[in-house]
Design a protein around this motif. Sequence first.
Motif, PDB file in Angstrom:
ATOM      1  N   VAL A 154      19.141   3.904  32.111  1.00  0.00           N
ATOM      2  CA  VAL A 154      18.006   4.680  31.767  1.00  0.00           C
ATOM      3  C   VAL A 154      16.918   3.649  30.888  1.00  0.00           C
ATOM      4  CG1 VAL A 154      16.770   6.528  30.433  1.00  0.00           C
ATOM      5  CG2 VAL A 154      19.009   7.096  31.766  1.00  0.00           C
ATOM      6  N   VAL A 155      16.017   3.362  31.329  1.00  0.00           N
ATOM      7  CA  VAL A 155      14.890   2.836  30.465  1.00  0.00           C
ATOM      8  C   VAL A 155      14.063   3.796  29.640  1.00  0.00           C
ATOM      9  CG1 VAL A 155      12.917   1.227  30.654  1.00  0.00           C
ATOM     10  CG2 VAL A 155      14.907   0.855  32.349  1.00  0.00           C
ATOM     11  N   LEU A 156      14.241   3.843  28.555  1.00  0.00           N
ATOM     12  CA  LEU A 156      13.649   4.720  27.742  1.00  0.00           C
ATOM     13  C   LEU A 156      12.689   4.010  26.617  1.00  0.00           C
ATOM     14  CD1 LEU A 156      13.811   7.536  26.166  1.00  0.00           C
ATOM     15  CD2 LEU A 156      15.657   6.717  24.478  1.00  0.00           C
ATOM     16  N   GLU A 157      11.284   4.401  26.905  1.00  0.00           N
ATOM     17  CA  GLU A 157      10.352   3.772  26.310  1.00  0.00           C
ATOM     18  C   GLU A 157       9.759   5.203  25.388  1.00  0.00           C
ATOM     19  OE1 GLU A 157       5.555   3.292  26.861  1.00  0.00           O
ATOM     20  OE2 GLU A 157       6.934   4.712  28.011  1.00  0.00           O
ATOM     21  N   THR A 158       9.647   4.474  24.008  1.00  0.00           N
ATOM     22  CA  THR A 158       8.940   5.368  23.160  1.00  0.00           C
ATOM     23  C   THR A 158       7.498   5.015  22.886  1.00  0.00           C
ATOM     24  OG1 THR A 158       9.745   3.980  21.143  1.00  0.00           O
ATOM     25  CG2 THR A 158      10.992   5.783  21.760  1.00  0.00           C
ATOM     26  N   PHE A 159       6.483   5.895  22.699  1.00  0.00           N
ATOM     27  CA  PHE A 159       5.190   5.781  22.915  1.00  0.00           C
ATOM     28  C   PHE A 159       4.546   6.870  22.077  1.00  0.00           C
ATOM     29  CE2 PHE A 159       5.341   9.107  25.940  1.00  0.00           C
ATOM     30  CZ  PHE A 159       4.178   9.620  26.163  1.00  0.00           C
ATOM     31  N   SER A 247      26.849   2.081  26.225  1.00  0.00           N
ATOM     32  CA  SER A 247      26.006   0.895  25.266  1.00  0.00           C
ATOM     33  C   SER A 247      24.606   1.181  25.708  1.00  0.00           C
ATOM     34  CB  SER A 247      26.654  -0.326  25.761  1.00  0.00           C
ATOM     35  OG  SER A 247      26.590  -0.545  27.308  1.00  0.00           O
ATOM     36  N   ALA A 248      24.013   0.668  24.301  1.00  0.00           N
ATOM     37  CA  ALA A 248      22.368   0.669  24.774  1.00  0.00           C
ATOM     38  C   ALA A 248      21.794  -0.336  23.939  1.00  0.00           C
ATOM     39  CB  ALA A 248      21.945   2.154  24.030  1.00  0.00           C
ATOM     40  N   SER A 249      20.889  -1.028  24.107  1.00  0.00           N
ATOM     41  CA  SER A 249      20.273  -1.922  23.340  1.00  0.00           C
ATOM     42  C   SER A 249      18.691  -1.813  23.373  1.00  0.00           C
ATOM     43  CB  SER A 249      20.534  -3.209  23.921  1.00  0.00           C
ATOM     44  OG  SER A 249      20.143  -3.481  25.354  1.00  0.00           O
ATOM     45  N   LEU A 250      18.063  -2.237  22.365  1.00  0.00           N
ATOM     46  CA  LEU A 250      16.636  -2.272  22.121  1.00  0.00           C
ATOM     47  C   LEU A 250      16.151  -3.642  22.486  1.00  0.00           C
ATOM     48  CD1 LEU A 250      13.847  -1.076  21.001  1.00  0.00           C
ATOM     49  CD2 LEU A 250      14.442  -2.115  18.820  1.00  0.00           C
ATOM     50  N   ILE A 251      15.228  -3.835  23.390  1.00  0.00           N
ATOM     51  CA  ILE A 251      14.708  -5.317  23.968  1.00  0.00           C
ATOM     52  C   ILE A 251      14.139  -5.664  22.508  1.00  0.00           C
ATOM     53  CG2 ILE A 251      13.074  -6.455  25.697  1.00  0.00           C
ATOM     54  CD1 ILE A 251      13.747  -4.374  27.351  1.00  0.00           C
ATOM     55  N   ASP A 252      14.630  -7.042  22.380  1.00  0.00           N
ATOM     56  CA  ASP A 252      13.956  -7.632  21.063  1.00  0.00           C
ATOM     57  C   ASP A 252      12.819  -8.416  21.390  1.00  0.00           C
ATOM     58  OD1 ASP A 252      13.647  -8.398  18.375  1.00  0.00           O
ATOM     59  OD2 ASP A 252      15.353  -9.996  18.629  1.00  0.00           O
ATOM     60  N   GLY A 255       5.567  -5.925  21.522  1.00  0.00           N
ATOM     61  CA  GLY A 255       4.244  -5.648  22.242  1.00  0.00           C
ATOM     62  C   GLY A 255       4.884  -5.568  23.816  1.00  0.00           C
ATOM     63  N   VAL A 256       4.063  -5.863  25.143  1.00  0.00           N
ATOM     64  CA  VAL A 256       4.363  -5.279  26.289  1.00  0.00           C
ATOM     65  C   VAL A 256       5.376  -6.163  26.966  1.00  0.00           C
ATOM     66  CG1 VAL A 256       3.243  -4.956  28.693  1.00  0.00           C
ATOM     67  CG2 VAL A 256       1.969  -4.434  26.695  1.00  0.00           C
ATOM     68  N   LYS A 257       6.397  -5.680  27.405  1.00  0.00           N
ATOM     69  CA  LYS A 257       7.582  -6.574  28.318  1.00  0.00           C
ATOM     70  C   LYS A 257       7.362  -6.349  29.771  1.00  0.00           C
ATOM     71  CE  LYS A 257       9.256  -4.660  24.336  1.00  0.00           C
ATOM     72  NZ  LYS A 257       8.686  -4.033  23.050  1.00  0.00           N
ATOM     73  N   SER A 258       7.464  -7.395  30.265  1.00  0.00           N
ATOM     74  CA  SER A 258       7.208  -7.440  31.773  1.00  0.00           C
ATOM     75  C   SER A 258       8.104  -6.756  32.388  1.00  0.00           C
ATOM     76  CB  SER A 258       7.197  -8.963  32.367  1.00  0.00           C
ATOM     77  OG  SER A 258       8.642  -9.663  32.195  1.00  0.00           O
ATOM     78  N   ALA A 259       8.088  -6.291  33.861  1.00  0.00           N
ATOM     79  CA  ALA A 259       8.785  -5.809  34.710  1.00  0.00           C
ATOM     80  C   ALA A 259      10.279  -6.672  34.724  1.00  0.00           C
ATOM     81  CB  ALA A 259       8.303  -5.588  36.082  1.00  0.00           C
ATOM     82  N   ASP A 260       9.999  -7.914  35.039  1.00  0.00           N
ATOM     83  CA  ASP A 260      11.205  -8.691  34.984  1.00  0.00           C
ATOM     84  C   ASP A 260      12.104  -8.751  33.708  1.00  0.00           C
ATOM     85  OD1 ASP A 260      10.493  -9.314  37.540  1.00  0.00           O
ATOM     86  OD2 ASP A 260       9.485 -11.191  37.038  1.00  0.00           O
ATOM     87  N   VAL A 262      12.340  -6.397  31.450  1.00  0.00           N
ATOM     88  CA  VAL A 262      13.101  -5.082  31.387  1.00  0.00           C
ATOM     89  C   VAL A 262      14.156  -5.003  32.562  1.00  0.00           C
ATOM     90  CG1 VAL A 262      12.771  -2.496  31.551  1.00  0.00           C
ATOM     91  CG2 VAL A 262      10.924  -3.896  30.775  1.00  0.00           C
ATOM     92  N   GLY A 263      13.846  -5.281  33.833  1.00  0.00           N
ATOM     93  CA  GLY A 263      14.889  -5.464  34.860  1.00  0.00           C
ATOM     94  C   GLY A 263      16.058  -6.241  34.373  1.00  0.00           C
ATOM     95  N   GLY A 264      16.026  -7.572  33.948  1.00  0.00           N
ATOM     96  CA  GLY A 264      16.782  -8.344  33.341  1.00  0.00           C
ATOM     97  C   GLY A 264      17.823  -7.376  32.453  1.00  0.00           C
ATOM     98  N   HIS A 265      17.463  -6.707  31.608  1.00  0.00           N
ATOM     99  CA  HIS A 265      18.371  -5.942  30.508  1.00  0.00           C
ATOM    100  C   HIS A 265      19.078  -4.728  31.556  1.00  0.00           C
ATOM    101  CE1 HIS A 265      15.993  -8.004  27.440  1.00  0.00           C
ATOM    102  NE2 HIS A 265      16.745  -7.814  26.710  1.00  0.00           N
ATOM    103  N   VAL A 266      18.327  -4.255  32.238  1.00  0.00           N
ATOM    104  CA  VAL A 266      19.149  -3.414  33.116  1.00  0.00           C
ATOM    105  C   VAL A 266      20.390  -3.810  34.072  1.00  0.00           C
ATOM    106  CG1 VAL A 266      18.798  -1.704  35.133  1.00  0.00           C
ATOM    107  CG2 VAL A 266      17.016  -1.751  33.443  1.00  0.00           C
ATOM    108  N   ASP A 267      20.217  -5.006  34.421  1.00  0.00           N
ATOM    109  CA  ASP A 267      20.923  -5.939  35.146  1.00  0.00           C
ATOM    110  C   ASP A 267      22.394  -6.194  34.146  1.00  0.00           C
ATOM    111  OD1 ASP A 267      19.507  -5.739  37.508  1.00  0.00           O
ATOM    112  OD2 ASP A 267      18.701  -7.955  36.987  1.00  0.00           O
TER     113      ASP A 267
END
Length: 269
Positions: A154-159, A247-252, A255-260, A262-267
């Motif tokens: 799950v890609v969870l975005e807070t906004f 397991s879960a991680s916040l992308i460090d 600002g805006v993260k590209s699709a690639d 985010v996808g790399g973290h999903v992988d």
Amino acid sequence: MERTRERRGTDEGESSDAESDRDDGAARRTRRSVLAAAGVLGGTAVAGCLGGGSSETDEGDSTATDDSEMTPDAGSGMGTATPDGSEMGSGDESGMGTATDGMAPGTESGATGSMGDGTESSETMADLPSWYGRELRNVTGDGTFTIGGFDRPVVLETFAVWCPVCTSQQERLAELRSQRDDLVVVSLDIDPNESASKVRSHASDHGFDWRYAVAPPELTSQLVDEFGAVVTNAPSAPVIVACQDGSASLIDQRGVKSADTVGGHVDGC
């Protein structure tokens, strides 16, 4: 006259003796009757109450054993009194058992695993972080879901709706969804002043068709505990990748993260 007085005295003495004999005999009979009727209580106790004497009962009968009369029989239905006056059965099969205050919250028997649609079986949920099991209402559709209820990352975005950076991040997430279907996107509004209808309008106005929810305060607090206060800073466009194994991680990256990205973290799940 003296003979008359002596005879009268003799008669009175004999009468008194006979009356005393009758009283003694009646007392003995009464005593035997009482002892016989109350034998279950123990001869010694009754004899003591009547004034002593062990001639009416055998020594072996008058002494109660400590165990035979005090210990409840396991099959008799007798029990042990509790402090509130109720009775707990000893060795009974009345259905008493172990409290189940020790089971994980929300667990139910018959659980089999992930359902893949946001509704997670409790057996799997018990092994995940507590916030994975927090129920969320999908404001862009029907029903509820949990982060741990999917069979994919799950890609969870807070906004927040007022945040333009957040909208830009959601555009990147829309791009990611168009490229792959092995993930789920959830946008979580963390502004307590924004309503479900406002979030629904935001998603509709921008053509975003994934799951949106308003964060319950408890969930926001749990996310802050695990990832820090940055998850409530909408302009930093926080994105968390939650894997199925808990397991879960916040992308460090602020600002805006590209699709690639985010996808790399999903992988990595």
